[in-house]
Design a protein around this motif. Structure first.
Motif, PDB file in Angstrom:
ATOM      1  N   PRO A  16     -18.434  44.142  29.539  1.00 44.78           N
ATOM      2  CA  PRO A  16     -18.255  45.265  28.622  1.00 44.78           C
ATOM      3  C   PRO A  16     -17.437  46.421  29.188  1.00 44.78           C
ATOM      4  CG  PRO A  16     -20.517  45.152  29.400  1.00 44.78           C
ATOM      5  CD  PRO A  16     -19.841  43.939  29.914  1.00 44.78           C
ATOM      6  N   GLU A  17     -17.454  46.613  30.486  1.00 44.26           N
ATOM      7  CA  GLU A  17     -16.710  47.751  31.045  1.00 44.26           C
ATOM      8  C   GLU A  17     -15.904  47.323  32.249  1.00 44.26           C
ATOM      9  OE1 GLU A  17     -19.233  51.083  31.987  1.00 44.26           O
ATOM     10  OE2 GLU A  17     -20.203  50.927  30.025  1.00 44.26           O
ATOM     11  N   TYR A  18     -14.645  47.756  32.283  1.00 42.39           N
ATOM     12  CA  TYR A  18     -13.852  47.541  33.489  1.00 42.39           C
ATOM     13  C   TYR A  18     -12.748  48.595  33.559  1.00 42.39           C
ATOM     14  CZ  TYR A  18     -11.189  44.756  30.057  1.00 42.39           C
ATOM     15  OH  TYR A  18     -10.525  44.319  28.950  1.00 42.39           O
ATOM     16  N   THR A  19     -12.349  48.942  34.765  1.00 46.84           N
ATOM     17  CA  THR A  19     -11.323  49.968  34.979  1.00 46.84           C
ATOM     18  C   THR A  19      -9.995  49.498  34.407  1.00 46.84           C
ATOM     19  OG1 THR A  19     -12.447  50.547  37.016  1.00 46.84           O
ATOM     20  CG2 THR A  19     -10.217  51.401  36.754  1.00 46.84           C
ATOM     21  N   LYS A  20      -9.359  50.392  33.609  1.00 43.97           N
ATOM     22  CA  LYS A  20      -8.057  50.041  33.053  1.00 43.97           C
ATOM     23  C   LYS A  20      -7.006  50.985  33.640  1.00 43.97           C
ATOM     24  CE  LYS A  20      -9.884  48.308  28.703  1.00 43.97           C
ATOM     25  NZ  LYS A  20     -11.237  48.824  28.492  1.00 43.97           N
ATOM     26  N   PHE A  21      -5.857  50.443  33.991  1.00 44.40           N
ATOM     27  CA  PHE A  21      -4.759  51.255  34.506  1.00 44.40           C
ATOM     28  C   PHE A  21      -3.644  51.284  33.469  1.00 44.40           C
ATOM     29  CE2 PHE A  21      -6.766  49.468  38.357  1.00 44.40           C
ATOM     30  CZ  PHE A  21      -7.131  50.650  38.959  1.00 44.40           C
ATOM     31  N   GLU A  54      -6.556  52.435  44.410  1.00 44.48           N
ATOM     32  CA  GLU A  54      -7.661  53.015  43.628  1.00 44.48           C
ATOM     33  C   GLU A  54      -8.810  52.014  43.496  1.00 44.48           C
ATOM     34  OE1 GLU A  54      -4.395  54.390  40.649  1.00 44.48           O
ATOM     35  OE2 GLU A  54      -4.257  53.130  42.433  1.00 44.48           O
ATOM     36  N   PRO A  55     -10.041  52.515  43.356  1.00 47.76           N
ATOM     37  CA  PRO A  55     -11.152  51.580  43.167  1.00 47.76           C
ATOM     38  C   PRO A  55     -11.132  50.980  41.767  1.00 47.76           C
ATOM     39  CG  PRO A  55     -11.961  53.827  43.118  1.00 47.76           C
ATOM     40  CD  PRO A  55     -10.507  53.905  43.444  1.00 47.76           C
ATOM     41  N   ILE A  56     -11.635  49.788  41.629  1.00 47.93           N
ATOM     42  CA  ILE A  56     -11.855  49.223  40.295  1.00 47.93           C
ATOM     43  C   ILE A  56     -13.353  49.054  40.116  1.00 47.93           C
ATOM     44  CG2 ILE A  56      -9.626  48.105  39.913  1.00 47.93           C
ATOM     45  CD1 ILE A  56     -10.843  45.496  40.894  1.00 47.93           C
ATOM     46  N   GLU A  57     -13.839  49.394  38.940  1.00 49.93           N
ATOM     47  CA  GLU A  57     -15.274  49.317  38.668  1.00 49.93           C
ATOM     48  C   GLU A  57     -15.490  48.459  37.438  1.00 49.93           C
ATOM     49  OE1 GLU A  57     -16.430  53.402  38.450  1.00 49.93           O
ATOM     50  OE2 GLU A  57     -16.610  53.559  40.618  1.00 49.93           O
TER      51      GLU A  57
END
Lengths: 488, 72
Positions: free
Chosen positions: A190-195, A228-231
């Motif tokens: 459901p959630e992930y870091t977007k660039f 950058e970190p990814i979460e």
């Protein structure tokens, strides 16, 4: 006394019984480098693909990288950096030549400055000539990478895990092109870091089914470290089983022709904790349609064909909720804990079983006193599990000497001592191997122990009994000879 | 190491697991018979009977332990 002969025999026997020596120890050799060490900038990573597998309770990173020697000398040492807070959770680092004939390379942890924010592992590759390339495959196992989020859920809720990683592969060398692919247990992320994607390119990351791909990225410098970190937050339907400690004993008996294995586990479910109190009614109701649960309901151990006499106990006594299915191709021990183990709950139990020794022990045809024992270092349950601390103790017969071993995984420390138990005079030669941070991929990998067992050492037990009984008979005979009559 | 392992012969115990109990019983019986004889006979030759009695008891004890599952 009738003469010195019986006493002489007795003294001789005890003298010989007490002369067996302790086995020798072998020190470990760490790779120590000066405190101001930095890896020389001799390589370029031409192309790198990192795949992070999050389907198990630990992360398994497979990095395929084309390494080019950018210096004008032949190079062999490739360094892999880790952040200081990560390095303690590294389970293993493996490296091999993916395309060429180099095979597996030796990987060693570098010890230089404990306070440095970056720690290193060194890969000793096959010599790489200037401006030539090699395809290196690194496999890194990292424990405790994911934490439950939310930290508490209800008994029937879905469990999600939170993972924090880095956008780029943290390399000690500049990387010209790279991509990171993450694999999840199911498509529920459901959630992930977007660039923000670069002009002309597609989404960053791209999600397809249970995979998410970050990149490709061009020219990542060493100073960027991981970037950058990814979460991410992903669904994890299984319990996060962690063995805080595992003590595994392997006891070899030449007289009995038996190998006894005993494993003492203390396990914790590191998954999401229960929001409310445990409801037995809900638990019983849901078990009818058997949905996936984040509690540990059962564990299945494959003991290997031919296993016999299994037991499953804890400090209270026998746990009756187990089943042993043994046939000609497997021997499964199915255990149910006394209660379902939800997040944050603990359980400790002991399992043990026997095997015919002939399957695991062989003797040299030329030298009948030389033995080689080949046993799995770890067996463990079929369910995904990680181990924080493992102690494997190999208890050899009394009087075994010249013990050496080959371990399939790196040992943190070893201890050699004499283990005293039934019918022992000196104690059995024991070898205790301690390892931290073990992933379940180590299951089934074989530990090889070599030792000498002289013929006389085997006769020690009956000889001690023989001597004791013989002296009893002698004393009784002597007492029988004493004249206790008052008058003649 | 693999090749060496293949060329080695599997360990074979002196007495197989199934035979521990019968062998132990026979040896213990022999031990009891000889020690009975020892206690009935007080001449110096009784010590010669004590030798097989002790030996039978000693080996019998080892196999008896194995037979009950304490693999020594």
């Amino acid at each position: 006394m009738r003469g010195p002969t019986p006493w002489g025999l007795l003294l001789f026997t005890f003298a010989t019984l007490c002369t067996a020596s302790l086995p020798s120890t072998s020190p470990a050799t760490p790779l120590v480098l000066p405190p101001d060490f930095t890896p020389p900038q001799v390589f370029n990573n031409t192309n790198l693909l990192r795949t992070i597998d999050l389907t198990r309770p630990y992360s398994r990173e497979v990095i395929a990288v084309i390494v080019e020697n950018g210096s004008n000398q032949t190079q062999t040492e490739y360094y892999v950096p880790f952040a200081k807070e990560v390095v303690d959770r590294v389970s293993y680092v493996e490296a091999r030549d993916k395309a060429g004939p180099g095979g597996d390379f030796i990987v060693r942890k570098v010890e230089f400055d404990e306070k440095s924010p970056v720690q290193y592992y060194r890969i000793d590759m096959a010599p790489l000539a200037p401006s030539s390339q090699i395809t290196l495959q690194l496999t890194i196992g990292l424990l405790h990478t994911a934490t439950p989020r939310p930290a508490t859920v209800s008994q029937v809720d879905k469990q999600f895990l939170f993972y924090r990683g880095s956008r780029y592969f943290h390399s000690a060398y500049p990387t010209l092109k790279q991509k990171t692919k993450l694999r999840f247990p199911n498509p529920e992320v459901p959630e992930y870091t977007k660039f923000t994607p670069k002009a002309g390119s597609t989404d960053d990351p791209a999600k397809a089914g249970s995979f998410i791909t970050y990149g490709p990225y061009e020219l990542v410098k060493v100073e960027e470290k991981g970037g950058e970190p990814i979460e991410l937050m992903y669904e994890y339907t299984a319990p996060v089983i962690t063995a805080n400690t595992l003590e595994r004993d392997i006891e070899v008996s030449h007289w009995g022709g038996n190998m006894a294995v005993e494993e003492r586990y203390t396990i914790t479910n590191k998954g999401a904790k229960l929001k409310d109190q445990f409801s037995r009614v809900t638990w019983a109701a849901t078990s009818y349609y058997n949905p996936p649960t984040h509690a540990i309901k059962s564990l299945t151990f494959d003991l290997g064909v031919g296993a016999s006499d299994p037991y499953y106990t804890d400090e209270i006594g026998n746990i009756s909720t187990s089943r042993f299915r043994s046939n000609s191709y497997e021997a499964l021990l199915e255990l149910k804990p006394r209660f379902p183990i939800f997040g944050g709950w603990n359980a400790s139990f002991v399992i043990g079983w026997n095997h015919e020794l002939g399957k695991f022990l062989r003797t040299d045809k030329k030298d009948a006193e030389q033995y080689v024992l080949k046993v799995p270092f770890l067996e463990g349950p079929k369910e995904p599990i990680v181990y924080d601390e493992v102690e494997v103790t190999v208890i050899l017969p009394e009087g075994a000497t010249d013990v050496s071993y080959i371990s399939p995984i790196d040992i943190d420390s070893e201890e050699r001592y004499l283990h005293k138990t039934f019918m022992d005079t000196l104690g059995r030669t024991a070898l205790k191997l301690k390892v931290r941070n073990v992933a379940d991929e180590a299951h089934g990998k074989e530990l090889i122990v070599m030792y000498r067992y002289p013929k006389f050492a085997g006769l020690r037990k009956p000889l001690v009994f023989f001597t004791g009984l013989m002296s009893l008979f002698l004393v009784s005979w002597l007492i029988g000879k004493v004249d206790t009559r008052i008058a003649k | 190491m693999e090749i060496e392992w293949e060329s080695m012969s599997p360990f074979a115990p002196a007495v197989s697991k199934d035979l521990h109990a019968p062998v132990a019983l026979v040896l213990m019986a022999i031990g009891f018979i000889f020690s009975g004889n020892f206690f009935l006979n007080k001449s110096p030759s009784a010590l010669l009977v004590a030798l097989p009695a002790s030996a039978a008891f000693a080996f019998g004890a080892v196999f008896l332990m194995c037979a009950v599952g304490v693999y020594v």
